[in-house]
Scaffold this motif. Structure first.
Motif, PDB file in Angstrom:
ATOM      1  N   LYS A 173      -8.074  -1.664 -12.336  1.00 22.86           N
ATOM      2  CA  LYS A 173      -8.409  -1.333 -13.723  1.00 22.86           C
ATOM      3  C   LYS A 173      -9.434  -0.213 -13.816  1.00 22.86           C
ATOM      4  O   LYS A 173      -9.840   0.153 -14.909  1.00 22.86           O
ATOM      5  N   SER A 174      -9.843   0.346 -12.678  1.00 28.01           N
ATOM      6  CA  SER A 174     -10.768   1.483 -12.684  1.00 28.01           C
ATOM      7  C   SER A 174     -10.089   2.684 -13.326  1.00 28.01           C
ATOM      8  O   SER A 174      -8.865   2.720 -13.461  1.00 28.01           O
ATOM      9  N   ASP A 175     -10.894   3.694 -13.680  1.00 27.53           N
ATOM     10  CA  ASP A 175     -10.304   4.876 -14.323  1.00 27.53           C
ATOM     11  C   ASP A 175      -9.472   5.665 -13.309  1.00 27.53           C
ATOM     12  O   ASP A 175      -9.637   5.527 -12.094  1.00 27.53           O
ATOM     13  N   ASN A 176      -8.568   6.481 -13.815  1.00 29.52           N
ATOM     14  CA  ASN A 176      -7.614   7.212 -12.982  1.00 29.52           C
ATOM     15  C   ASN A 176      -8.278   8.124 -11.958  1.00 29.52           C
ATOM     16  O   ASN A 176      -7.790   8.242 -10.831  1.00 29.52           O
ATOM     17  N   ALA A 177      -9.377   8.775 -12.313  1.00 33.99           N
ATOM     18  CA  ALA A 177     -10.052   9.673 -11.375  1.00 33.99           C
ATOM     19  C   ALA A 177     -10.626   8.893 -10.193  1.00 33.99           C
ATOM     20  O   ALA A 177     -10.521   9.323  -9.037  1.00 33.99           O
ATOM     21  N   THR A 178     -11.214   7.737 -10.455  1.00 37.27           N
ATOM     22  CA  THR A 178     -11.763   6.892  -9.391  1.00 37.27           C
ATOM     23  C   THR A 178     -10.650   6.389  -8.481  1.00 37.27           C
ATOM     24  O   THR A 178     -10.787   6.402  -7.254  1.00 37.27           O
ATOM     25  N   LEU A 179      -9.542   5.960  -9.080  1.00 38.46           N
ATOM     26  CA  LEU A 179      -8.409   5.471  -8.297  1.00 38.46           C
ATOM     27  C   LEU A 179      -7.825   6.577  -7.416  1.00 38.46           C
ATOM     28  O   LEU A 179      -7.509   6.342  -6.242  1.00 38.46           O
ATOM     29  N   ALA A 180      -7.690   7.775  -7.974  1.00 40.29           N
ATOM     30  CA  ALA A 180      -7.130   8.895  -7.213  1.00 40.29           C
ATOM     31  C   ALA A 180      -8.050   9.264  -6.046  1.00 40.29           C
ATOM     32  O   ALA A 180      -7.567   9.515  -4.930  1.00 40.29           O
ATOM     33  N   GLU A 222       0.439  14.320  -4.836  1.00 39.91           N
ATOM     34  CA  GLU A 222      -0.211  14.042  -6.113  1.00 39.91           C
ATOM     35  C   GLU A 222       0.704  14.273  -7.315  1.00 39.91           C
ATOM     36  O   GLU A 222       0.442  13.748  -8.390  1.00 39.91           O
ATOM     37  N   GLU A 223       1.762  15.064  -7.139  1.00 35.98           N
ATOM     38  CA  GLU A 223       2.685  15.309  -8.242  1.00 35.98           C
ATOM     39  C   GLU A 223       3.718  14.196  -8.384  1.00 35.98           C
ATOM     40  O   GLU A 223       4.247  13.971  -9.466  1.00 35.98           O
ATOM     41  N   ARG A 224       4.032  13.523  -7.286  1.00 30.14           N
ATOM     42  CA  ARG A 224       5.073  12.492  -7.312  1.00 30.14           C
ATOM     43  C   ARG A 224       4.528  11.062  -7.293  1.00 30.14           C
ATOM     44  O   ARG A 224       5.271  10.117  -7.549  1.00 30.14           O
ATOM     45  N   VAL A 225       3.243  10.906  -6.947  1.00 31.87           N
ATOM     46  CA  VAL A 225       2.610   9.584  -6.951  1.00 31.87           C
ATOM     47  C   VAL A 225       1.700   9.536  -8.177  1.00 31.87           C
ATOM     48  O   VAL A 225       0.699  10.235  -8.244  1.00 31.87           O
ATOM     49  N   SER A 241      -0.207   5.184 -12.201  1.00 33.44           N
ATOM     50  CA  SER A 241       0.354   3.834 -12.346  1.00 33.44           C
ATOM     51  C   SER A 241       0.829   3.280 -10.993  1.00 33.44           C
ATOM     52  O   SER A 241       0.728   2.076 -10.738  1.00 33.44           O
ATOM     53  N   ASP A 242       1.320   4.156 -10.112  1.00 35.13           N
ATOM     54  CA  ASP A 242       1.725   3.741  -8.770  1.00 35.13           C
ATOM     55  C   ASP A 242       0.510   3.286  -7.960  1.00 35.13           C
ATOM     56  O   ASP A 242       0.558   2.267  -7.262  1.00 35.13           O
ATOM     57  N   ILE A 243      -0.571   4.045  -8.047  1.00 34.97           N
ATOM     58  CA  ILE A 243      -1.794   3.700  -7.320  1.00 34.97           C
ATOM     59  C   ILE A 243      -2.342   2.369  -7.832  1.00 34.97           C
ATOM     60  O   ILE A 243      -2.751   1.510  -7.045  1.00 34.97           O
ATOM     61  N   LYS A 244      -2.332   2.178  -9.150  1.00 36.39           N
ATOM     62  CA  LYS A 244      -2.799   0.920  -9.732  1.00 36.39           C
ATOM     63  C   LYS A 244      -1.978  -0.252  -9.216  1.00 36.39           C
ATOM     64  O   LYS A 244      -2.514  -1.301  -8.853  1.00 36.39           O
ATOM     65  N   LYS A 245      -0.667  -0.061  -9.160  1.00 33.44           N
ATOM     66  CA  LYS A 245       0.226  -1.116  -8.703  1.00 33.44           C
ATOM     67  C   LYS A 245      -0.045  -1.462  -7.239  1.00 33.44           C
ATOM     68  O   LYS A 245      -0.122  -2.634  -6.867  1.00 33.44           O
ATOM     69  N   ILE A 246      -0.212  -0.447  -6.397  1.00 30.40           N
ATOM     70  CA  ILE A 246      -0.474  -0.679  -4.972  1.00 30.40           C
ATOM     71  C   ILE A 246      -1.785  -1.418  -4.777  1.00 30.40           C
ATOM     72  O   ILE A 246      -1.853  -2.389  -4.007  1.00 30.40           O
TER      73      ILE A 246
END
Length: 154
Positions: A82-89, A101-104, A107-112
């Motif tokens: 649930k962290s923000d997208n920049a932190t997750l990336a 980074e263009e294909r992942v 939402s994929d990172i959150k799911k993993i």
């Protein structure tokens, strides 16, 4: 990490453990609450062992990514999905530096990360590390094997 019997079922939250296959589908147990459900063959089901993440050089299996997360976190929980997208990336970049980074998508990172935390909470991450250590411990060394061979010759 053994993801062979862990499933993601489309339209159902969480992860499931494959229990029994039937003629018309299979029975799965929820990792979240332990409830068993029947799933027919028409459902969209993904085995986690079959999922890969795009990198610039090809694809990386999800099991390998989960092993890297476990190593980074010493088999503990990862950051919250649930962290923000920049932190997750930034976190995912530490785990898999060459992910595409263009294909992942975020939402994929959150799911993993959510899946990893579910598996880790059930102790399935630690089980494999312990199992690997047990296999190494049970394998006799060369000197032990030679000693056994010598006693058998006598």
């Amino acid at each position: 990490m053994n993801l062979e019997k862990i499933l993601a079922i489309s339209g159902k939250p969480g992860l499931y453990l494959l229990k029994v296959q039937t003629r018309s589908g299979f029975v799965a147990e929820s990792l979240a609450d332990g409830k068993k459900i029947t799933v027919n063959l028409k459902s969209n089901v993904s085995l986690l062992s079959e999922i890969s993440v795009y990198t610039y050089e090809g694809e990386q299996p999800l099991a390998e990514i989960m092993k890297k997360i476990a190593a980074k976190e010493s088999n503990g929980p990862a950051i919250s999905h649930k962290s923000d997208n920049a932190t997750l990336a930034a976190y995912f970049k530490e785990i898999l530096a060459d992910y595409d980074e263009e294909r992942v998508y975020p939402s994929d990172i959150k799911k993993i990360l959510n899946w990893y935390n579910m598996i880790q909470a059930k102790g399935l991450v630690v089980d494999e590390v312990v199992a690997e250590e047990n296999v190494v411990a049970e394998t006799p060394s060369d000197t032990e094997a030679e000693a056994v061979a010598e006693t058998q010759k006598k």
